[in-house]
Scaffold this motif. Structure first.
Motif, short mmCIF file in Angstrom:
data_model
loop_
_atom_site.label_atom_id
_atom_site.label_comp_id
_atom_site.label_asym_id
_atom_site.label_seq_id
_atom_site.Cartn_x
_atom_site.Cartn_y
_atom_site.Cartn_z
N PHE A 1 -5.19 -7.73 -1.64
CA PHE A 1 -4.17 -7.03 -0.86
C PHE A 1 -4.40 -5.53 -1.01
CE2 PHE A 1 -2.45 -11.18 -1.22
CZ PHE A 1 -1.65 -11.34 -0.10
N THR A 2 -4.24 -4.81 0.07
CA THR A 2 -4.43 -3.36 0.01
C THR A 2 -3.18 -2.67 0.56
OG1 THR A 2 -5.40 -3.29 2.22
CG2 THR A 2 -6.93 -3.54 0.38
N PHE A 3 -2.95 -1.45 0.15
CA PHE A 3 -1.88 -0.67 0.76
C PHE A 3 -2.15 0.82 0.63
CE2 PHE A 3 0.12 -0.81 -3.49
CZ PHE A 3 -0.20 -2.09 -3.90
N GLU A 4 -1.69 1.52 1.65
CA GLU A 4 -1.81 2.97 1.67
C GLU A 4 -0.42 3.51 1.40
OE1 GLU A 4 -3.52 4.52 5.28
OE2 GLU A 4 -2.94 6.56 4.73
N ARG A 5 -0.34 4.56 0.61
CA ARG A 5 0.97 5.05 0.21
C ARG A 5 1.00 6.57 0.29
NH1 ARG A 5 3.11 5.81 -4.90
NH2 ARG A 5 1.33 4.93 -5.99
N LYS A 6 1.99 7.10 0.98
CA LYS A 6 2.18 8.57 1.06
C LYS A 6 2.75 9.06 -0.27
CE LYS A 6 1.41 9.20 5.60
NZ LYS A 6 0.00 8.77 5.38
N LEU A 7 2.36 10.26 -0.68
CA LEU A 7 2.86 10.76 -1.98
C LEU A 7 3.77 11.96 -1.78
CD1 LEU A 7 -0.44 10.37 -3.97
CD2 LEU A 7 1.60 9.01 -4.25
N TYR B 1 8.49 2.11 -0.90
CA TYR B 1 7.95 2.30 -2.24
C TYR B 1 9.01 2.63 -3.28
CZ TYR B 1 4.98 3.68 -6.06
OH TYR B 1 4.39 3.74 -7.28
N ARG C 1 -12.41 10.89 -18.34
CA ARG C 1 -12.13 9.44 -18.38
C ARG C 1 -10.98 9.25 -19.37
NH1 ARG C 1 -12.94 4.95 -21.32
NH2 ARG C 1 -13.52 3.02 -20.25
N TYR D 1 0.01 12.59 -11.97
CA TYR D 1 0.33 13.14 -10.65
C TYR D 1 1.11 14.46 -10.80
CZ TYR D 1 -1.00 9.02 -7.83
OH TYR D 1 -1.68 8.02 -7.18
N LEU E 1 -0.62 16.55 -3.52
CA LEU E 1 -1.11 15.19 -3.33
C LEU E 1 -0.68 14.70 -1.95
CD1 LEU E 1 -0.52 15.64 -6.52
CD2 LEU E 1 -0.88 13.18 -6.64
N SER E 2 -1.59 14.03 -1.27
CA SER E 2 -1.27 13.57 0.07
C SER E 2 -0.93 12.07 0.09
CB SER E 2 -2.46 13.85 1.00
OG SER E 2 -2.50 12.96 2.06
N HIS E 3 -1.89 11.23 -0.26
CA HIS E 3 -1.67 9.79 -0.21
C HIS E 3 -2.64 9.09 -1.16
CE1 HIS E 3 -5.07 10.45 2.47
NE2 HIS E 3 -5.38 9.17 2.34
N CYS E 4 -2.41 7.79 -1.38
CA CYS E 4 -3.38 7.01 -2.17
C CYS E 4 -3.65 5.69 -1.48
CB CYS E 4 -2.90 6.82 -3.61
SG CYS E 4 -1.38 5.91 -3.77
N MET E 5 -4.82 5.14 -1.76
CA MET E 5 -5.24 3.85 -1.22
C MET E 5 -5.31 2.90 -2.41
SD MET E 5 -5.78 4.67 1.95
CE MET E 5 -6.54 3.14 2.52
N GLU E 6 -4.58 1.79 -2.33
CA GLU E 6 -4.55 0.87 -3.46
C GLU E 6 -5.07 -0.50 -3.05
OE1 GLU E 6 -1.60 1.88 -6.37
OE2 GLU E 6 -0.18 2.33 -4.77
#
Lengths: 240, 240
Positions: free
Chosen positions: A234-240, B85, B129, B166, B177-182
């Motif tokens: 499963f994938t999702f894009e999330r605005k921050l 979210y 890391r 963050y 920060l704009s967005h993230c892909m999970e």
């Protein structure tokens, strides 16, 4: 090859390295994977370490074994995007494939307390219970149990359940679907599901529970899907 | 008690029934669970069946064992809502708790091919890391490895990494920060992670991989989180 421990078990490091090589395309889907002996030599580690690493790769679905033929690299996982939403079905259709369904069991049961509460009906009310397997590229992808109150789809037949139940509710029973609430947990494949999905007992998978509502906020169906972890992510894009 | 087979393994039916009783509050979180003998009698099934059912309940995190003291009912899972979210942190804060962090390892490494590609930097570029454990209610919730290019947070120190990364990137390094892909996959806890998270080897868990981007679409960090399946679930609401 230089394998450092970095504070984690050695087999974990070897596994990560092999996983990386698969992701980088050094070993391609369907291609035969090196033998245990080859890998022992390559990484200068014991056979036990290689077996643990291969076992973990297998359980996570990156490689699979064919009895008497050896170990092979798995196909890439099917994706379902949660936000923005794009289903496995859309994903498959994008490459000209279908999500096929097989109805295993179709019965009418009496709602127990838990089901009555979830579907907002009375205990003992009639409920359709539909057990299905869904296939992608002719390989089992998920096992599902769906409950629909009798009064939502009166007289529903087994034959009608081989396609999309959402489309059926909408088109045949003229009910507008509004939204669904989903919850996702990781579970292990047990003996019964292992047979249905053709994966080893103990393999990691998703349990996805969904309640679907009509425009007037009436629960239309409640389903449990057990989705193969080696075939799906499963994938999702999330605005921050 | 009347346990019907319904075409699945008997222990699965017993497990489902026990799970239902936990969900209905017949056994409360923290409360002692009935013994194997009690359950054999209650369900009129063999000790082997009860053991398989209890084992499955344990692996899914609904019950847990304390050496020499017996079996107890687990706390309800922490929720992270994907859409709309709402993070574990928000969920905890809602009940006056914090998500605590412990930095296990803090090193600067040289980007390998895979990392360079993901973070859109050159191979051999310096990358932080950061290995951490995050705790909810003082119990380990997740293990994470985060990679941040040196040039994004030059001179970052271990001490700065005990809170939100963050917030740190935004406040100290003034990057929006704009967005993230999970992407999410189910995996099994291996030996190394088992020790970090204090769960049995082979327990089901989430692997959550995240790439976070700045307003100018530059990757800021790449992380892997291994989240305990017995302590967490993800939910989402979806319009139809």
């Amino acid at each position: 090859m230089d394998i450092k421990k970095e504070g984690v078990a050695l087999y974990h490091t070897v596994k990560e390295k092999l996983h990386e090589m698969i992701e980088e395309g050094k070993y391609l889907p369907g291609q035969q994977f090196p033998t245990e002996s080859d890998l022992c030599e390559k990484f200068s580690v014991s056979r036990t370490t290689i077996r643990l690493a291969l076992n973990q790769l297998k359980l996570e679905g990156h490689i699979y074994q064919v009895q008497g033929k050896g170990t092979f690299v798995s196909m890439p996982k099917l994706e379902q995007s949660v936000a923005p939403y794009r289903s496995f079905k859309d994903h498959l259709q994008g490459r000209g494939q279908q999500l096929e369904s097989k109805v295993l069991e179709f019965t009418v049961i009496s709602a127990d307390k838990r089901l009555a509460k979830t579907l907002q009906i009375a205990e003992q009310d009639a409920v359709f219970r539909i057990e299905r397997i869904r296939y992608a590229d002719e390989i089992p992808l998920l096992f599902s149990i769906t409950y629909i109150p009798w009064k939502i789809t009166p007289g529903l037949t087994k034959e009608e359940c081989s396609g999309s139940l959402y489309a059926l509710i909408k088109d045949k029973f003229s009910i507008e679907l509004s939204h669904c609430m989903e919850s996702m947990e990781p579970i292990l494949i047990d003996e019964a599901i292992s047979k249905h999905l053709n994966v080893p007992i103990g393999a990691p998978s998703f349990l996805l529970n969904t309640i679907t509502y009509s425009n007037s906020h009436i629960p239309l169906e409640y389903s449990h899907e057990i989705i193969r972890g080696d075939r799906a992510k499963f994938t999702f894009e999330r605005k921050l």
